[in-house]
Design a protein around this motif. Structure first.
Motif, PDB file in Angstrom:
ATOM      1  N   LEU A   1      -7.464   8.894   4.964  1.00  0.00           N
ATOM      2  CA  LEU A   1      -6.863   9.440   3.741  1.00  0.00           C
ATOM      3  C   LEU A   1      -5.384   9.086   3.655  1.00  0.00           C
ATOM      4  O   LEU A   1      -4.890   8.670   2.592  1.00  0.00           O
ATOM      5  N   ASN A   2      -4.677   9.224   4.765  1.00  0.00           N
ATOM      6  CA  ASN A   2      -3.250   8.878   4.780  1.00  0.00           C
ATOM      7  C   ASN A   2      -3.040   7.384   4.539  1.00  0.00           C
ATOM      8  O   ASN A   2      -2.106   6.985   3.831  1.00  0.00           O
TER       9      ASN A   2
ATOM     10  N   LYS B   1      -3.347   6.612   0.860  1.00  0.00           N
ATOM     11  CA  LYS B   1      -2.144   6.993   0.108  1.00  0.00           C
ATOM     12  C   LYS B   1      -1.031   5.971   0.294  1.00  0.00           C
ATOM     13  O   LYS B   1      -0.349   5.591  -0.664  1.00  0.00           O
TER      14      LYS B   1
ATOM     15  N   ILE C   1       0.518   3.173  -2.659  1.00  0.00           N
ATOM     16  CA  ILE C   1       1.935   3.107  -3.012  1.00  0.00           C
ATOM     17  C   ILE C   1       2.502   1.708  -2.776  1.00  0.00           C
ATOM     18  O   ILE C   1       3.161   1.131  -3.643  1.00  0.00           O
TER      19      ILE C   1
ATOM     20  N   TRP D   1      -5.779   0.321   6.338  1.00  0.00           N
ATOM     21  CA  TRP D   1      -6.698   1.256   5.696  1.00  0.00           C
ATOM     22  C   TRP D   1      -8.137   0.827   5.932  1.00  0.00           C
ATOM     23  O   TRP D   1      -9.003   1.654   6.226  1.00  0.00           O
TER      24      TRP D   1
ATOM     25  N   GLN E   1     -10.727   6.653  -3.590  1.00  0.00           N
ATOM     26  CA  GLN E   1     -10.462   8.026  -4.014  1.00  0.00           C
ATOM     27  C   GLN E   1     -11.752   8.839  -4.147  1.00  0.00           C
ATOM     28  O   GLN E   1     -11.742  10.063  -3.991  1.00  0.00           O
TER      29      GLN E   1
END
Length: 315
Positions: free
Chosen positions: A174-175, A178, A182, A192, A277
């Motif tokens: 999840l981190n 994010k 960005i 990821w 997501q």
């Protein structure tokens, strides 16, 4: 993925059996003449090593940090023996996919310099692979692993024993999502993807206990991993072109290929973020609570099944 827990099998015994079966499967792949299906074998070996590392992450807190690191490093190092060849093959497959899609619209020869370069570089890696007898080394290491006495034991009786490990993998994914959303940087997207793969293999392992419950999530994570993998392959090609490792005789062809890659990467990342997501829509604590509910439901079913079996015997 061949890993599967038997119906009503003890979780700990099932995990240990699955680990042994995967090691044996990798070992047997290297018997005989592995050159016959070398690239398919390399692909499967690398996949097995990643699966094993994901499983050890799942039981990390139970076997202990020292034992986890030993196992993780062992399979990481084995994976590195085949990673470069597999990466090169993946890039070749990606270029072939581009050529299949755009071959009719544009002259297919525009992709020839890319294919030729990848094949030439992969052959050099194969020559080293054979010269250094990497298959023999891998087989020897796996043989020793099958024969050695384990330094760890596993006794998972409650979900709380694996929950921290599963939560850690989910939270890191999840981190990473994010951060990648960005920055959209290639290195962040690749990081990821690694986190996605660990979660995918762990969910797939748990899906063998609860068939049909977590399968849809595993499928989504699989698709997400493929999207990120395709984007990563395209980033490698992009860098090869910018570093002038791939030579195009016609600058128009080069510009065309670069444009296609940029467009494709944009689409892959867009779809990956949407799917990402959907896969990581919950807070880590909520995600773990949901998986815990499946575990509790499974335990109740097994308990009821054993009770019925006992009653039938008594009757």
């Amino acid at each position: 993925m061949s890993l599967q827990l038997k119906r009503s099998e003890d979780f700990s015994k099932g995990i240990v059996r699955m680990i042994d079966e995967e090691i044996a499967k990798a070992h047997d792949m290297l018997k005989g003449n592995p050159a016959q299906n070398r690239h398919e074998t390399i692909h499967e070996l690398r996949k097995i090593f990643k699966e094993l590392r994901a499983i050890f992450r799942l039981i990390r807190d139970e076997i202990g940090e020292h034992e986890f690191k030993q196992e993780n490093i062992f399979y990481r190092d084995l994976g590195r023996q085949v990673s470069e060849i597999r990466d090169r093959t993946a890039v070749i497959e990606t270029v072939e996919q581009l050529r299949a899609q755009y071959g009719d619209e544009f002259n297919g020869h525009v992709f020839k310099p890319l294919i030729d370069y990848q094949l030439h570089e992969r052959q050099k890696l194969e020559d080293e692979y054979i010269k250094n007898d990497v298959p023999g080394y891998l087989q020897s290491q796996l043989h020793n692993k099958l024969k050695e006495q384990r330094s760890w034991t596993l006794s998972v009786k409650a979900f709380d024993q694996i929950a921290p490990s599963l939560k850690r993998v989910y939270k890191r994914g999840l981190n990473s999502l994010k951060i990648a959303m960005i920055s959209q940087a290639t290195e962040d997207l690749h990081e990821w993807r690694k986190r996605v793969k660990y979660l995918r293999y762990q969910i797939d392992t748990l899906s063998r206990i609860w068939p049909g419950i977590l399968g849809s999530l595993e499928d989504e994570l699989h698709d997400l991993s493929d999207l990120l993998g395709f984007d990563h392959d395209l980033s490698i090609i992009q860098k090869q072109i910018s570093d002038m490792l791939v030579v195009f005789e016609d600058p128009v062809d080069k510009a065309l290929v670069v444009t296609i890659i940029e467009h494709y990467r944009s689409q892959m990342q867009k779809h990956a973020f949407i799917k990402g997501q959907n896969c990581y829509y919950e807070k880590p604590s909520v995600f773990i609570d949901r998986i815990h509910a499946y575990w509790s439901n499974y335990e109740k079913k097994m308990s009821d099944s054993e009770l019925v079996k006992k009653e039938n015997l008594e009757y």
